[in-house]
Scaffold this motif. Structure first.
Motif, PDB file in Angstrom:
ATOM      1  N   MET A   1       0.868  -1.142  -0.081  1.00 12.62           N
ATOM      2  CA  MET A   1      -0.136   0.195   0.175  1.00 12.62           C
ATOM      3  C   MET A   1       0.901   1.137  -0.112  1.00 12.62           C
ATOM      4  SD  MET A   1      -3.029  -0.980   0.092  1.00 12.62           S
ATOM      5  CE  MET A   1      -4.482   0.029   0.815  1.00 12.62           C
ATOM      6  N   LEU A   2       0.450   2.308  -0.542  1.00 17.60           N
ATOM      7  CA  LEU A   2       0.920   3.812  -0.577  1.00 17.60           C
ATOM      8  C   LEU A   2      -0.001   4.503   0.226  1.00 17.60           C
ATOM      9  CD1 LEU A   2       1.750   4.022  -4.290  1.00 17.60           C
ATOM     10  CD2 LEU A   2       3.324   3.622  -2.630  1.00 17.60           C
ATOM     11  N   THR A   3       0.661   5.166   1.075  1.00 17.23           N
ATOM     12  CA  THR A   3      -0.133   6.299   1.953  1.00 17.23           C
ATOM     13  C   THR A   3       0.187   7.390   1.164  1.00 17.23           C
ATOM     14  OG1 THR A   3       0.164   4.980   3.921  1.00 17.23           O
ATOM     15  CG2 THR A   3      -0.498   7.336   4.046  1.00 17.23           C
ATOM     16  N   VAL A   4      -1.058   8.084   0.871  1.00 10.84           N
ATOM     17  CA  VAL A   4      -0.798   9.456   0.160  1.00 10.84           C
ATOM     18  C   VAL A   4      -1.884  10.661   1.056  1.00 10.84           C
ATOM     19  CG1 VAL A   4      -1.430  10.686  -2.027  1.00 10.84           C
ATOM     20  CG2 VAL A   4      -1.124   8.063  -2.044  1.00 10.84           C
ATOM     21  N   ARG A   5      -0.898  11.636   1.114  1.00  9.96           N
ATOM     22  CA  ARG A   5      -1.397  12.820   2.114  1.00  9.96           C
ATOM     23  C   ARG A   5      -1.424  14.077   1.231  1.00  9.96           C
ATOM     24  NH1 ARG A   5      -1.996  11.222   7.218  1.00  9.96           N
ATOM     25  NH2 ARG A   5      -0.542   9.298   7.891  1.00  9.96           N
ATOM     26  N   PHE A   6      -2.417  14.728   1.436  1.00  7.11           N
ATOM     27  CA  PHE A   6      -2.564  16.122   1.032  1.00  7.11           C
ATOM     28  C   PHE A   6      -2.745  17.093   1.671  1.00  7.11           C
ATOM     29  CE2 PHE A   6      -4.902  12.709  -1.513  1.00  7.11           C
ATOM     30  CZ  PHE A   6      -4.166  12.898  -2.810  1.00  7.11           C
ATOM     31  N   PHE A   7      -2.095  18.268   1.563  1.00  4.06           N
ATOM     32  CA  PHE A   7      -1.774  19.323   2.542  1.00  4.06           C
ATOM     33  C   PHE A   7      -2.321  20.536   2.026  1.00  4.06           C
ATOM     34  CE2 PHE A   7       0.963  16.221   3.969  1.00  4.06           C
ATOM     35  CZ  PHE A   7       0.979  16.138   5.320  1.00  4.06           C
ATOM     36  N   ALA A   8      -2.653  21.616   2.854  1.00  7.27           N
ATOM     37  CA  ALA A   8      -3.215  22.784   2.636  1.00  7.27           C
ATOM     38  C   ALA A   8      -4.390  23.104   1.638  1.00  7.27           C
ATOM     39  CB  ALA A   8      -2.112  23.635   2.139  1.00  7.27           C
ATOM     40  N   LEU A  14      -9.824  19.091  -2.526  1.00 10.53           N
ATOM     41  CA  LEU A  14     -10.120  17.376  -2.827  1.00 10.53           C
ATOM     42  C   LEU A  14     -11.049  16.839  -1.417  1.00 10.53           C
ATOM     43  CD1 LEU A  14      -6.631  16.181  -3.954  1.00 10.53           C
ATOM     44  CD2 LEU A  14      -8.512  16.787  -5.323  1.00 10.53           C
ATOM     45  N   ALA A  15     -11.161  17.513  -0.608  1.00 11.07           N
ATOM     46  CA  ALA A  15     -12.052  17.021   0.596  1.00 11.07           C
ATOM     47  C   ALA A  15     -11.674  15.709   1.130  1.00 11.07           C
ATOM     48  CB  ALA A  15     -13.488  16.895   0.107  1.00 11.07           C
ATOM     49  N   CYS A  16     -10.194  15.663   0.889  1.00  4.75           N
ATOM     50  CA  CYS A  16      -9.416  14.518   1.327  1.00  4.75           C
ATOM     51  C   CYS A  16      -8.069  14.767   2.148  1.00  4.75           C
ATOM     52  CB  CYS A  16      -9.434  13.808   0.035  1.00  4.75           C
ATOM     53  SG  CYS A  16      -8.553  12.003   0.393  1.00  4.75           S
ATOM     54  N   GLU A  17      -7.914  13.966   2.977  1.00  5.79           N
ATOM     55  CA  GLU A  17      -6.544  14.508   3.602  1.00  5.79           C
ATOM     56  C   GLU A  17      -5.448  13.317   3.451  1.00  5.79           C
ATOM     57  OE1 GLU A  17      -4.625  14.866   8.297  1.00  5.79           O
ATOM     58  OE2 GLU A  17      -6.911  15.357   8.061  1.00  5.79           O
ATOM     59  N   VAL A  18      -6.166  11.830   3.660  1.00  5.67           N
ATOM     60  CA  VAL A  18      -5.137  10.758   3.349  1.00  5.67           C
ATOM     61  C   VAL A  18      -6.130   9.705   2.566  1.00  5.67           C
ATOM     62  CG1 VAL A  18      -5.835   9.859   5.769  1.00  5.67           C
ATOM     63  CG2 VAL A  18      -3.626   9.094   4.565  1.00  5.67           C
ATOM     64  N   LEU A  19      -5.310   9.081   1.783  1.00  6.92           N
ATOM     65  CA  LEU A  19      -5.757   7.924   0.835  1.00  6.92           C
ATOM     66  C   LEU A  19      -4.844   6.882   1.228  1.00  6.92           C
ATOM     67  CD1 LEU A  19      -6.315   9.085  -2.491  1.00  6.92           C
ATOM     68  CD2 LEU A  19      -8.011   8.571  -1.070  1.00  6.92           C
ATOM     69  N   GLU A  20      -5.213   5.372   1.257  1.00  7.44           N
ATOM     70  CA  GLU A  20      -4.356   4.364   1.132  1.00  7.44           C
ATOM     71  C   GLU A  20      -4.736   3.760  -0.192  1.00  7.44           C
ATOM     72  OE1 GLU A  20      -2.268   3.022   3.299  1.00  7.44           O
ATOM     73  OE2 GLU A  20      -2.591   4.861   4.681  1.00  7.44           O
ATOM     74  N   ILE A  21      -3.590   3.321  -1.135  1.00  5.66           N
ATOM     75  CA  ILE A  21      -3.788   3.033  -2.260  1.00  5.66           C
ATOM     76  C   ILE A  21      -2.708   1.782  -2.590  1.00  5.66           C
ATOM     77  CG2 ILE A  21      -3.222   3.575  -4.940  1.00  5.66           C
ATOM     78  CD1 ILE A  21      -3.958   6.364  -4.109  1.00  5.66           C
ATOM     79  N   PRO A  22      -3.396   0.836  -3.029  1.00  2.00           N
ATOM     80  CA  PRO A  22      -2.588  -0.528  -3.651  1.00  2.00           C
ATOM     81  C   PRO A  22      -1.487   0.022  -4.304  1.00  2.00           C
ATOM     82  CG  PRO A  22      -4.994  -0.895  -3.789  1.00  2.00           C
ATOM     83  CD  PRO A  22      -4.736   0.636  -3.517  1.00  2.00           C
ATOM     84  N   CYS A  23      -0.365  -0.629  -3.976  1.00  2.00           N
ATOM     85  CA  CYS A  23       0.922  -0.358  -4.858  1.00  2.00           C
ATOM     86  C   CYS A  23       0.649  -1.156  -6.052  1.00  2.00           C
ATOM     87  CB  CYS A  23       1.869  -0.499  -3.843  1.00  2.00           C
ATOM     88  SG  CYS A  23       3.790   0.144  -4.661  1.00  2.00           S
ATOM     89  N   LEU A  68       8.473   4.700  -6.556  1.00  2.00           N
ATOM     90  CA  LEU A  68       7.708   4.085  -5.282  1.00  2.00           C
ATOM     91  C   LEU A  68       7.799   2.707  -5.133  1.00  2.00           C
ATOM     92  CD1 LEU A  68       4.457   6.587  -5.945  1.00  2.00           C
ATOM     93  CD2 LEU A  68       6.287   7.224  -4.659  1.00  2.00           C
ATOM     94  N   ALA A  69       7.441   2.599  -3.705  1.00  2.00           N
ATOM     95  CA  ALA A  69       7.747   1.243  -3.308  1.00  2.00           C
ATOM     96  C   ALA A  69       6.504   1.063  -2.292  1.00  2.00           C
ATOM     97  CB  ALA A  69       9.096   0.660  -2.694  1.00  2.00           C
ATOM     98  N   ALA A  70       6.301  -0.228  -1.891  1.00  2.00           N
ATOM     99  CA  ALA A  70       4.981  -0.443  -0.991  1.00  2.00           C
ATOM    100  C   ALA A  70       5.538   0.027   0.501  1.00  2.00           C
ATOM    101  CB  ALA A  70       4.884  -1.931  -0.959  1.00  2.00           C
ATOM    102  N   GLY A  71       4.600   0.587   0.925  1.00  2.00           N
ATOM    103  CA  GLY A  71       4.944   1.311   2.435  1.00  2.00           C
ATOM    104  C   GLY A  71       5.175   2.628   2.310  1.00  2.00           C
ATOM    105  N   ASP A  72       5.585   3.103   1.042  1.00  2.00           N
ATOM    106  CA  ASP A  72       5.854   4.639   0.965  1.00  2.00           C
ATOM    107  C   ASP A  72       4.912   5.306   1.491  1.00  2.00           C
ATOM    108  OD1 ASP A  72       8.378   4.027   0.066  1.00  2.00           O
ATOM    109  OD2 ASP A  72       8.002   4.550  -1.917  1.00  2.00           O
ATOM    110  N   GLU A  73       5.175   6.860   1.889  1.00  2.00           N
ATOM    111  CA  GLU A  73       4.256   7.870   2.231  1.00  2.00           C
ATOM    112  C   GLU A  73       4.348   8.958   1.064  1.00  2.00           C
ATOM    113  OE1 GLU A  73       2.646   9.740   6.258  1.00  2.00           O
ATOM    114  OE2 GLU A  73       4.485  10.727   5.434  1.00  2.00           O
ATOM    115  N   VAL A  74       3.571   9.298   0.379  1.00  2.00           N
ATOM    116  CA  VAL A  74       3.649  10.495  -0.652  1.00  2.00           C
ATOM    117  C   VAL A  74       2.839  11.697  -0.091  1.00  2.00           C
ATOM    118  CG1 VAL A  74       3.421  10.903  -2.948  1.00  2.00           C
ATOM    119  CG2 VAL A  74       4.048   8.512  -2.406  1.00  2.00           C
TER     120      VAL A  74
END
Length: 83
Positions: A1-8, A14-23, A68-74
């Motif tokens: 999984m990749l953890t994707v975070r959006f700021f500011a 996007l009305a979204c702070e964090v997503l978990e996406i399959p790698c 990118l690799a599984a476990g990364d936070e973007v």
């Protein structure tokens, strides 16, 4: 999984702070992830098309070609100014 975070403002747009996406195999770089996220719809495309958008992988600034690799936070965030 990749953890994707959006700021500011991105988080607000996007009305979204964090997503978990399959790698998946097609998400091997930051650019590929950004493109996949932009394909989620017009709001996502508009928010992620900003050429000044900054990206980080595991808390280090990243380029579009950063792998990118599984476990990364973007993280995606707009440039910050101060004074």
């Amino acid at each position: 999984m990749l953890t994707v975070r959006f700021f500011a403002r991105l988080r607000e747009q996007l009305a979204c702070e964090v997503l978990e996406i399959p790698c998946a195999p097609g998400l091997g770089t930051v650019a590929a992830l950004r493109s996949a996220l932009a394909s989620r719809g017009p709001v996502w495309q508009q928010a992620l098309e900003d050429q000044n958008l900054l990206m980080a992988v595991n808390h280090s600034l990243a380029e579009p070609a950063t792998p990118l690799a599984a476990g990364d936070e973007v993280a995606f965030f707009p440039p910050v100014t101060g004074g």
